[in-house]
Design a protein around this motif. Structure first.
Motif, PDB file in Angstrom:
ATOM      1  N   ILE A   1     -81.392  57.011  -8.247  1.00  0.00           N
ATOM      2  CA  ILE A   1     -80.580  55.819  -8.456  1.00  0.00           C
ATOM      3  C   ILE A   1     -79.552  55.714  -7.341  1.00  0.00           C
ATOM      4  CG2 ILE A   1     -79.265  54.562 -10.221  1.00  0.00           C
ATOM      5  CD1 ILE A   1     -79.977  57.353 -11.871  1.00  0.00           C
ATOM      6  N   ALA A   2     -79.554  54.630  -6.673  1.00  0.00           N
ATOM      7  CA  ALA A   2     -78.529  54.408  -5.672  1.00  0.00           C
ATOM      8  C   ALA A   2     -77.439  53.573  -6.311  1.00  0.00           C
ATOM      9  CB  ALA A   2     -79.113  53.709  -4.448  1.00  0.00           C
ATOM     10  N   GLY A   3     -76.546  54.233  -7.015  1.00  0.00           N
ATOM     11  CA  GLY A   3     -75.586  53.483  -7.824  1.00  0.00           C
ATOM     12  C   GLY A   3     -74.250  53.340  -7.157  1.00  0.00           C
ATOM     13  N   PHE A   4     -74.270  53.322  -5.852  1.00  0.00           N
ATOM     14  CA  PHE A   4     -72.984  53.367  -5.191  1.00  0.00           C
ATOM     15  C   PHE A   4     -72.082  52.212  -5.605  1.00  0.00           C
ATOM     16  CE2 PHE A   4     -70.291  51.874  -1.772  1.00  0.00           C
ATOM     17  CZ  PHE A   4     -69.418  52.943  -1.730  1.00  0.00           C
ATOM     18  N   ALA A   5     -72.642  51.001  -5.585  1.00  0.00           N
ATOM     19  CA  ALA A   5     -71.823  49.817  -5.868  1.00  0.00           C
ATOM     20  C   ALA A   5     -71.214  49.911  -7.261  1.00  0.00           C
ATOM     21  CB  ALA A   5     -72.659  48.557  -5.735  1.00  0.00           C
ATOM     22  N   ILE A   6     -72.047  50.329  -8.222  1.00  0.00           N
ATOM     23  CA  ILE A   6     -71.544  50.426  -9.597  1.00  0.00           C
ATOM     24  C   ILE A   6     -70.427  51.449  -9.674  1.00  0.00           C
ATOM     25  CG2 ILE A   6     -72.202  50.909 -11.971  1.00  0.00           C
ATOM     26  CD1 ILE A   6     -75.137  50.317 -10.967  1.00  0.00           C
TER      27      ILE A   6
ATOM     28  N   LEU B   1     -63.460  57.691  -0.588  1.00  0.00           N
ATOM     29  CA  LEU B   1     -64.625  57.754  -1.465  1.00  0.00           C
ATOM     30  C   LEU B   1     -65.901  57.549  -0.665  1.00  0.00           C
ATOM     31  CD1 LEU B   1     -65.618  57.903  -4.398  1.00  0.00           C
ATOM     32  CD2 LEU B   1     -65.486  55.430  -4.467  1.00  0.00           C
ATOM     33  N   ARG B   2     -65.815  56.670   0.283  1.00  0.00           N
ATOM     34  CA  ARG B   2     -66.992  56.377   1.106  1.00  0.00           C
ATOM     35  C   ARG B   2     -67.321  57.579   1.991  1.00  0.00           C
ATOM     36  NH1 ARG B   2     -70.964  54.887   0.341  1.00  0.00           N
ATOM     37  NH2 ARG B   2     -72.106  53.159   1.266  1.00  0.00           N
ATOM     38  N   VAL B   3     -66.299  58.279   2.429  1.00  0.00           N
ATOM     39  CA  VAL B   3     -66.552  59.470   3.254  1.00  0.00           C
ATOM     40  C   VAL B   3     -67.427  60.450   2.478  1.00  0.00           C
ATOM     41  CG1 VAL B   3     -65.509  61.512   4.299  1.00  0.00           C
ATOM     42  CG2 VAL B   3     -64.442  59.308   4.604  1.00  0.00           C
ATOM     43  N   ILE B   4     -67.086  60.618   1.223  1.00  0.00           N
ATOM     44  CA  ILE B   4     -67.828  61.645   0.486  1.00  0.00           C
ATOM     45  C   ILE B   4     -69.113  61.114  -0.120  1.00  0.00           C
ATOM     46  CG2 ILE B   4     -65.708  62.875  -0.044  1.00  0.00           C
ATOM     47  CD1 ILE B   4     -66.087  61.947  -2.936  1.00  0.00           C
TER      48      ILE B   4
ATOM     49  N   ALA C   1     -71.221  57.095  -7.876  1.00  0.00           N
ATOM     50  CA  ALA C   1     -71.250  56.691  -6.476  1.00  0.00           C
ATOM     51  C   ALA C   1     -71.847  57.755  -5.570  1.00  0.00           C
ATOM     52  CB  ALA C   1     -69.821  56.380  -6.012  1.00  0.00           C
ATOM     53  N   LEU C   2     -71.851  58.988  -6.022  1.00  0.00           N
ATOM     54  CA  LEU C   2     -72.365  60.054  -5.156  1.00  0.00           C
ATOM     55  C   LEU C   2     -73.839  59.833  -4.864  1.00  0.00           C
ATOM     56  CD1 LEU C   2     -70.651  63.215  -6.614  1.00  0.00           C
ATOM     57  CD2 LEU C   2     -70.437  62.334  -4.313  1.00  0.00           C
TER      58      LEU C   2
END
Lengths: 125, 347, 755, 567
Positions: free
Chosen positions: B30-35, B79-82, B24-25
């Motif tokens: 790769i923008a793998g945030f959702a995964i 998690l979203r904050v970081i 997610a970072l």
């Protein structure tokens, strides 16, 4: 098993045994501590990985917040309010630190026009 | 096995969570945030399910859904904050973390703190963050609305950091779980309602309104023994007397017999609210800490003022040039003075 | 002048006091109850804090000399300052002596100056060694001649060292003052640690002054030799102090002596088996220390070499004062020796088994006696007059130790006292010769000096000194030597020693007058030595330009051709005259019981009934009481020695280099004596050579193994540093990650440790 | 309430001074502005006197006299540091004002604030010493640290100072979060934030089979967080960069004030949990009559930290070419040395200095503070004119090379300071270092003492390198531009000289006291005096009857069984 220390070697770690004291129906102290710990670690990871100084400091706030949750849970567990008083002071310190941090960030930004914390590397070794 | 959670399962979940956070970072390609969030959420959910199941098995009734909801929201927003590449959004997510933490506080009946936190943290501190974020970044220009700085988009050493972080989590959780199962509440430190006894007129009034104090009956009062001179003693001689169990002692109308009103029989109005208790805790037990906190705030204010007003010093070379210029100017000024005495120097 | 003062102070009114004290002590000592009568009755006298000036003034002088060096003073200022300081110190000493004398002895005072070492680790357990001065008659005796002689010799040195005015002059007087300060610490300290400090201090100053001419390799070698040999003795002293502390829990005299009373009673009762062996061993260790410092067998070899130093130094340090420190040590700790007179039974089978059959006092006595004999024989065959005096010093020190060993502590102390004066006189006279004849010391190259212009005072002083040393009747040396000889004869089992000493006295008289007859009288002749500095100093350097060829001057030093001896100046003459008078006057100390009173009211008093001091069967010599007969016997012996010297070295002598003694052919004996019995060579072969071989082996080991290890050890931190350095990346995040990882790992460790 | 206030007189005095100084610094009159330093000094002296005179014995604590001596130490070293700091703030601006090129503008001056921050920090240190409460301790630690962040940023206009500030601040915030988390768990395990109550509860838990794991976690995290303050592994990494970047006087302060605060806090917290907590709890039963040791995981972790701290500090110092970095690494190593004594703990009841580790730490802090001032004062006085005419601090070895020939007095002070850091015998450093060894030895930590010895040897290497550079080498070309500080119009740097001399006096005079009657060890012993809390006296029978019949502690069986049971 009437044992006082519940942990032994890591591979056979027994996390918790016996009746677990509950804070509120169905929720034990460990539940809260787990949330607090996870939040703390998320803050830590954020601090380590994010390069924006402001976000880094937000992450330390996250860690302080995790401490707050644990404090409230412990206060409830021991049926006193010291934990809540402690949270107020944590809040105070967090605010003070934030004020200083943000002022510093402004100063640094004026100097280098960037918020990246990892550009300050003139001294090493 | 009478355990909360199987250790292997727990460490597995830790690894899973770590992978989730790692994915997610923010990173370059790769923008793998959702995964990542999915993986992380799965780990967390599994953890909670196991915990909840154990609680049910212990016969504690249904799990408290408020807790799960609030903590899930808090952790997700944390998690979203970081992970959010935009600082401003990170700050906004942080407000959500605060708010959901306040929910957790409410579950623990810490109402005062819950509301104070929303106001102070979510309201005041985070606004400051917003200001600074706005101040310290170039506002989005028309052509680059979506442009993010490189250092915000790419996180640093995510693998090692995540590994270190979850190592700490595993250690923390092992200790916590081990300790939490055997920890006993410290009865000596448990709060009682005895502060109430220091407000004898209010207690008397409340009891009379509740009908627990018959006509002619009085609270047994005693002068406060410790502290203060004789005059003070006179004024404070209003404390209601408690017996050993903490019950209020009431003197009958004829003044002969004393009966005890046990603490559990007190009317609801006689119980202290959370805010009152926190207040007692602060004022009675930690007056010094309040003073120190005041000093810290003063110091922080001063520091912020000094830091923020500090002129960014130019490079040494530039400064020398500036000094040379100043000197030249002053000489010029002196010449001017010589020519035109009325104007005066520039200093 | 100063000696006169001192002698005049010996007013008759004091003498009865001393003798009364003596008789009282003797009477009390008869009973077992107060075996060490005086020590048991010691009480403190109030003594004004003036006493600190005695060590303080020399230290001040040394500091002033140092200051002069810093200020680059190029005059005789440091010498005058030093003379002033030392004279002041002597005056205070004299005052102190009067104070002590006024109390009638039998007293001591501890003058506390400041806390020095004061460790308290438990109640009753403390290591205390304060900077305090211990004032008792023995201290007075020693300090009187130390400060008095030091003042005189400083005056002498002001002229003697005049060729070196400048930094060297300051350096000399700095060490000189420091020496007197150290000596004062040694003598006046109220505890053994302060004594040790002074002991090391005088050793250091001795080292500095022997090596004064540091450009001369022989001087440097001599300084090193003295220093190293002294270390052996110092080891003994250090061990003794440690042992005393372990056994008695204190090293302060005032606390130590009362603890010995019980042992002394046991000794008086002959119950030596009840005294622990380790307590008896202390005396043996102290003996080692004293022998090192006072140049006794087998450690004497450094003293003759120490003559490389300037002559005033030889006179003060290596004849009169420092070398008597060993005598002082034993005199001061005599009670420890008196409880150690039995054979050290119980040591058999241990590492110390070799001393199990001999008592400490016997070691002292026989060590001294043999040293006296050996040194005298060597002295007879030497040609360097200063060296002869050095061997004579060793020999006389041997006498003193023999005196201590036979428990004639009074005789030993008296001999120290008289010897200090006449030996200083002798040395200074030799020094004057050396000064005047450009360093010439060979008695074959000088003759008839006394008859040369301006040398009469030197010659007369020399004569006085020689008469004293030879023990001519009614001189001070005669009286003091007699006490020792008589006591040796009266103690039964020391009879062999007594004969050795008597024979040595004969030899002494011979070699003393051998020097006198050859150098000071006889045909006038001189050859200058190779040190022409004195010559230059007086401006007689006209010879430098000429290039005359002189056959006898193999080295071709032009200057020697026109050499004129320059007689001593007023300072040297004054000092010589003063000391000669003092040497004569010292004899008056005998009948007034001046020294005996001082000694017998101090710790050096011999406990009556002390074993080893039994006059076995009223020992006699030729049927007479030795104490009386010795007056005649030693007088005769001295006369025989002088007459022999007269015949061999004066009568019929034509040239400086020859004498009737050359006709005597003693063969190997003479050669061996000339070569100092090959002792140095023996030491070289048995000690230095094996050590050298060993050191080479160790050197190789060191180079290969230890150096390798050290290099490796040195490499490790560097390698570690190089390895760790990347961790200091300078990046904020890097640090944070390392910190977090560290926390995680340490947490894991804690988790594993929690079991 | 008044009882609580009565323990705070020194802090109150300092705070009042702080307020006065802040106002003085804003005055347009130069002479009034100049009063800042003397007024601060007066405040510190008054605070020291008050600390000595009014601090009551804290009977509820295991360390009844700790507060007084801790505050006194803060005042004494604070006074020295104050002298060093004089003239750091606003140097260039004041020079401009003095030369008349600029008008004085209260908005631009930071002089008063700079002193105020320093005094705030010292106040925090005093509060740390007097803490009886975790909340109090947390706030006091923050009060120590927060002003230092600002001071670094203000200390110099150079970019390096900014870099120092950002590294110190952000990592410091991380450290603060960690020890806060630790405090939270200590509270959680005991239900109280009062140190006395925490002690009681831990003792009770210990008697009941062992300190709760949450409590151990709390202590562990607190230690790790405080490792940042004392610059110990693993939180040491910032040290060299921050020390190098800050102006030398501020570096001297950083090397002492947070370190002292960290050690005060460590002593207070570990006294609650270890060595029987003053109450006969022997978590790991050791020799009869002794305090016992630290609970197992904490003792072991601390041992690892101590060893790594000493070794890493020294090993990395060997590699450096910057004087300030060498001193920074050596500061890390010194923390390691002190940790050895801390691990050894107070020793058996009733023992005096040699085996009391707390006393040893206090004494070493005094010595380190004084020596530190001495060394840094020399660096503070020197400055280097660069090729382009700008002025910089001296930093490299090359610039102090041949110092003896150019500035003999400074070289003497520098060498004495270095020898003091090295622990060279006649100096105070030696007498302070000896108890570290002794207490470690008395506590039975032979291996630690050995490693301490080896590390001292390694340290001697780089200290001697510094010494030889200053004394033996001849000046390099680069050193030609090194001059002692220009006499600034406000003459601040003279103070550094005075301070150096004062520190020298301390360094040389204190050992004289040491061998005479007035031993510093004596006050250190008082400072480290460790007593049982009333009502929690050590159970003597535990100690005396241990040999014949060991107390039936259930823990051993449990420990033995649990692995198999779990399997």
């Amino acid at each position: 098993m009437d044992t006082t220390m519940t942990m032994s070697m890591l591979p056979t770690l027994v996390l918790a045994q016996g009746p677990v004291p509950e804070l509120v129906p169905g929720i034990t102290l460990f539940h809260y501590l787990a949330v607090s710990g996870i939040m703390f670690v998320l803050g830590l990871i954020g601090f380590l990985t994010r390069r924006n100084l402001i976000v880094m400091f937000l992450c330390t706030e996250l860690m302080f917040q995790a401490a707050g949750i644990a404090l409230i849970a412990f206060g409830r567990f021991h049926l006193n309010h010291t934990g809540e008083a402690f949270v107020i002071f944590v809040l105070t310190v967090a605010a003070a630190e934030a004020a200083l941090a943000l002022a510093l960030v402004v100063l640094l930004f004026r100097r280098k026009e960037t918020l990246d914390g990892s550009v300050w590397t003139s001294m090493k070794g | 096995m009478d355990t909360l959670i199987n250790p292997f399962l727990f460490y597995g979940l830790c690894v899973l969570g770590a992978v989730g956070v790692l994915v997610a970072l923010p990173r370059q390609k790769i923008a793998g945030f959702a995964i990542g969030v999915l993986i992380g959420a799965a780990a967390l959910a599994a953890f909670f399910v196991v915990l909840g199941r154990q609680a049910v098995k212990d016969g504690a009734g249904l799990p408290n859904f408020h807790f799960y909801i609030f903590s899930a929201v808090a952790l997700f927003s944390a998690l979203r904050v970081i992970t959010h590449p935009r600082p401003i959004y990170a700050a906004l997510w942080f407000i959500l973390t605060i708010v959901s933490s306040c929910g957790l506080y409410l579950v623990l009946q810490a109402e005062f703190l819950a509301f104070a936190l929303v106001i102070v943290y979510g309201g005041a501190i985070l606004i400051t963050y917003m200001f600074v974020i706005m101040l310290a970044s170039d506002g989005p220009s028309e052509d680059a609305v979506e442009a993010m700085t490189e250092y915000d988009r790419v996180s640093r050493e995510p693998v090692i950091a995540t590994f270190a972080g979850f190592l700490v989590l595993a250690v923390l959780a092992s200790f916590m779980a081990g300790g939490a199962s055997t920890l006993k509440a410290n009865p000596r430190m448990a709060a009682t309602d005895d502060p109430m006894a220091q407000m004898a007129p209010k207690v008397e009034k409340t009891l009379r309104e509740a009908g627990l104090l018959a006509e002619g009956e009085k609270l047994v009062k005693r002068p406060k023994i410790e502290g203060g001179g004789p005059e003070v003693k006179q004024q404070l001689a209003l404390d209601a007397t408690l017996d050993e169990t903490g019950g209020l002692q009431i003197l009958s109308a004829d003044g002969r017999t004393v009966r005890t009103l046990a603490e559990k029989d007190w009317p609801e109005a006689l119980r202290l609210s959370d805010a009152q208790r926190v207040g007692f805790e602060l004022i009675e037990r930690n007056p010094g800490a309040i003073e120190i906190a005041g000093v810290i705030l003063l110091m922080a204010m001063l520091g912020a003022v000094v830091l923020a007003r500090k002129k960014v010093e130019l490079d040494e070379q530039a400064k020398l040039e500036a000094m040379a210029r100043a000197r030249a100017e002053s000489e010029l000024g002196r010449e001017a003075e010589f020519v035109q005495p009325a104007t005066g120097g520039d200093n | 002048m100063m000696m006169d003062q001192m002698m005049s102070s010996l007013s008759p009114s004091f003498a009865p006091v001393w003798s009364l004290a003596l008789s009282g002590g003797g009477g009390g000592g008869g009973e077992g109850g107060s075996a060490l009568g005086v020590l048991a009755s010691l009480k403190e006298v109030p003594l004004s804090a003036m006493v600190w000036l005695i060590p303080g003034l020399p230290l001040l002088g040394a500091l002033l000399a140092g200051l002069c060096a810093v200020l680059k003073v190029r005059s005789k200022l440091p010498a005058w300052l030093m003379v002033l300081c030392l004279a002041g110190s002597f005056a205070v000493t004299f005052w102190m002596y009067q104070q002590v004398a006024a109390t009638g002895g039998s007293t001591f005072a501890v003058v506390h100056l400041f806390d020095w070492i004061n460790f308290n680790w438990a109640p009753g357990k403390a290591f205390v060694a304060n900077f305090s001065l211990y004032v008792d008659p023995l201290t007075c005796l020693w300090m009187l001649f130390v400060t008095g002689l030091a003042a005189c010799i400083a005056l002498y040195a002001s002229e003697y060292m005049s060729h070196d005015v400048g930094p060297g002059y300051c350096r000399f007087f700095f060490a000189f003052g420091l020496f007197v300060f150290s000596m004062a610490c040694l003598v006046m300290g109220d505890n053994l640690l302060l004594l040790y400090l002074g002991w090391e201090g005088v050793g250091l100053c001795s080292y500095l002054l022997i090596g004064y001419f540091y450009q001369k390799p022989s001087a440097v070698a001599a300084a090193k030799k003295a220093f190293i040999l002294n270390r052996i003795g110092d080891l003994g002293l250090a061990l003794a102090i440690m042992l005393i502390f372990v056994k008695f829990g204190t090293i302060e005299y005032a606390k130590l002596w009362p603890m010995l009373t019980q042992y002394l009673q046991m000794a008086a009762a002959g119950q030596f088996d009840q005294i622990p062996t380790s307590v008896q061993l202390i005396a043996v260790l102290l003996t080692l220390a004293a022998f090192g410092k006072s140049a006794q067998l087998p450690l004497y070899v450094w003293l003759p070499d120490a003559m490389e130093g300037p002559t005033p130094v030889s006179a003060l340090i290596h004849a009169a004062t420092m070398v008597t420190a060993g005598v002082y040590l034993i005199a001061r700790t005599l009670p420890l020796f008196q409880i150690s007179v039995a054979p050290l039974a119980g040591l058999e089978g241990t590492w110390f088994g070799f001393v199990s059959q001999i008592s400490a006092l016997e070691i002292v006595a026989y060590g001294g006696g043999l040293t006296a004999l050996l040194a005298a024989t060597i002295g007879m065959a030497q040609f360097d007059i200063k060296r002869i005096m050095a061997y004579s010093t060793v020999s006389q020190l041997g006498f003193m130790f023999a005196g201590l060993g036979v428990l004639a502590s009074y005789g030993a102390a008296f001999h120290v006292f008289t010897h200090a004066f006449f030996k200083a006189t002798l040395f200074l006279a030799c020094g004057a010769v050396m000064h005047g004849f450009a360093g010439q010391l060979d008695l074959r190259k000088l003759s008839g000096v006394m008859w040369m212009k301006g040398w009469l005072i030197v010659g007369l002083a020399m004569l006085v000194g020689c008469l004293n040393l030879a023990g001519v009747p009614f001189t001070a040396g005669y009286f003091s030597k007699d006490v020792i000889l008589a006591e040796a004869f009266s103690v039964g089992h020391f009879r062999p020693l007594a004969w050795i000493l008597l024979f040595t006295a004969l030899l002494t008289a011979y070699y003393t007058f051998r020097v006198f007859f050859r150098v000071f009288v006889g045909p006038k002749h001189y050859e200058p030595g190779d040190e022409l500095h004195a010559h230059d100093d007086h401006g007689h350097d006209h010879g430098h330009g000429d290039k005359h060829d002189h056959g006898h001057d193999a080295k071709g030093h032009d200057a020697k051709a026109h050499f004129h001896p320059h007689p001593p100046g007023w300072a040297i003459n004054t000092v010589l005259a003063l000391l000669a008078i003092a040497s004569i006057a010292a004899a008056f100390a005998y009948p007034t019981y001046f020294v005996k009173g001082l000694v017998d009211t101090s710790t050096a008093q011999v406990a009556a009934g002390a074993a080893g001091h039994t006059h076995v069967g009223g020992a006699t010599i030729f049927g007479y009481d030795p104490h009386k007969a010795m007056y005649y016997i030693s007088g005769i012996v001295g006369a025989v020695g002088i007459i022999t010297a007269f015949f061999l070295h004066y009568l019929g002598r034509r040239t400086a280099a020859t004498s009737a003694a050359d006709n005597l052919n003693l063969g190997a004996l003479q050669r061996a004596a000339q070569n100092k019995w090959y002792v140095d060579e023996f030491y070289n072969f048995t000690i230095r050579l094996p050590l050298k071989v060993l050191s080479h082996i160790f050197h190789m080991l060191d180079k290969l193994v230890v150096d390798g290890l050290v290099n490796l050890a040195g490499l490790l931190p560097r390698a570690g540093g190089a390895g760790l350095r990347p961790s200091q990346s300078g990046v904020l995040h890097g640090y944070a990650v390392a910190m977090a990882a560290g926390i995680g790992v340490l947490g894991l460790v804690a988790l594993l440790a929690l079991r | 309430m008044i009882e609580k206030i009565s323990t705070l007189w020194p802090e109150i005095a300092l705070f009042m001074t702080t307020c006065v100084v802040m106002l003085l610094g804003l005055s347009a009159n130069l002479n009034i502005r100049k009063l800042c330093a003397p007024v601060s000094a007066a405040g510190l002296i008054i605070a020291g006197v008050l600390a000595f005179g009014t601090t009551p014995e804290n009977l509820s604590s295991t360390l009844p006299h700790f507060a007084m001596y801790g505050k006194l130490l803060a005042a004494v070293v604070g006074l020295l540091l104050l002298g060093l700091l004089t003239g750091v703030a606003d140097r260039q601006y004041e020079a401009l004002v003095a030369s008349g090129r600029e008008r004085f503008d209260p908005i631009r001056t930071v002089r008063g604030e700079f002193y105020a921050f320093f005094l705030f920090s010292i106040t925090g240190l005093m509060l740390c010493a007097g803490a009886t409460n975790l909340i109090w301790l947390f706030l006091a630690l923050e009060l120590v640290s927060l002003p230092t962040y600002v001071m670094i940023a203000l200390s110099s206009g150079r970019e390096r100072a900014m870099e120092s500030a950002v590294k110190y601040f952000f990592l410091g915030a991380l450290g603060a979060a960690i020890f806060l988390f630790g405090f939270v768990f200590i509270y959680g395990a005991t239900g109280s934030v009062e140190l006395a109550e925490i002690t009681r509860t831990f003792v009770a838990q210990g008697r009941d089979g062992g300190i709760n794991a949450i409590g151990l976690l709390g202590v562990l995290l607190a230690i790790l967080g405080l490792c940042f303050k004392i610059a110990a592994v693993p939180m040491h990494l910032y040290t060299p960069d921050v020390y190098q970047g800050a102006a030398s006087p501020v570096t001297a302060m950083l090397a002492f004030v947070p370190k002292a605060a960290g050690f005060y806090s460590l002593i207070l917290i570990l006294a609650c949990v270890g060595w029987g907590g003053g109450g006969g709890l022997t978590v790991t039963q050791s020799a009869a009559g002794s305090h016992g040791a630290l609970p197992s995981p904490i003792g072991e972790v601390l041992t690892i930290i101590a060893v790594l701290t000493m070794t890493i500090g020294n090993v990395l110092a060997v590699m450096q070419s910057s004087v300030k970095r060498v001193l920074a690494y050596s500061s890390i190593a010194h923390s390691g040395y002190m940790l050895v004594a801390l691990i050894a703990g107070p020793g058996p009841f009733g023992t005096d200095m040699p085996s009391n580790g707390f006393a040893a730490v206090m004494m070493y802090l005094l010595s380190y503070g004084i020596t530190n001032v001495a060394v840094f004062s020399v660096l503070a006085v020197l400055e280097r004119r660069q090729a382009d005419g700008t002025i910089d601090e001296v930093d490299g070895f090359g610039e102090i090379r041949g110092l003896r020939k150019r500035h003999t007095g400074l070289a003497a002070i520098f060498s004495l300071g270095i020898l003091g850091l090295m622990g060279f015998p006649p100096l105070f450093g030696f007498f302070a270092k000896l108890p570290l060894f002794q207490s470690g030895w008395a506590g039975g930590h032979m291996a630690l003492v050995l490693i301490l010895g080896i590390n001292s040897a390694i340290a001697a290497y780089y200290y001697l390198r510094l010494l030889s550079a200053a004394l033996l080498d001849s000046p390099e070309a680069s050193a030609r531009n090194v001059e002692s500080f220009e006499r600034a119009p406000l003459a601040g740097r003279d103070m550094a000289g005075y301070c150096a001399v004062l520190a020298m006096v301390g360094l040389i005079v204190l050992p004289l006291f040491q061998v005479s009657g007035l031993q510093p060890t004596r006050w250190a012993s008082d400072a480290g005096e460790y007593k049982a809390i009333p009502g929690l006296e050590p159970s003597r029978n535990n100690a005396t009857t241990l040999a014949p019949a060991p107390q039936p502690v259930p823990a051993p069986e449990a420990r033995a069984d649990s692995p198999q049971a779990a399997r």
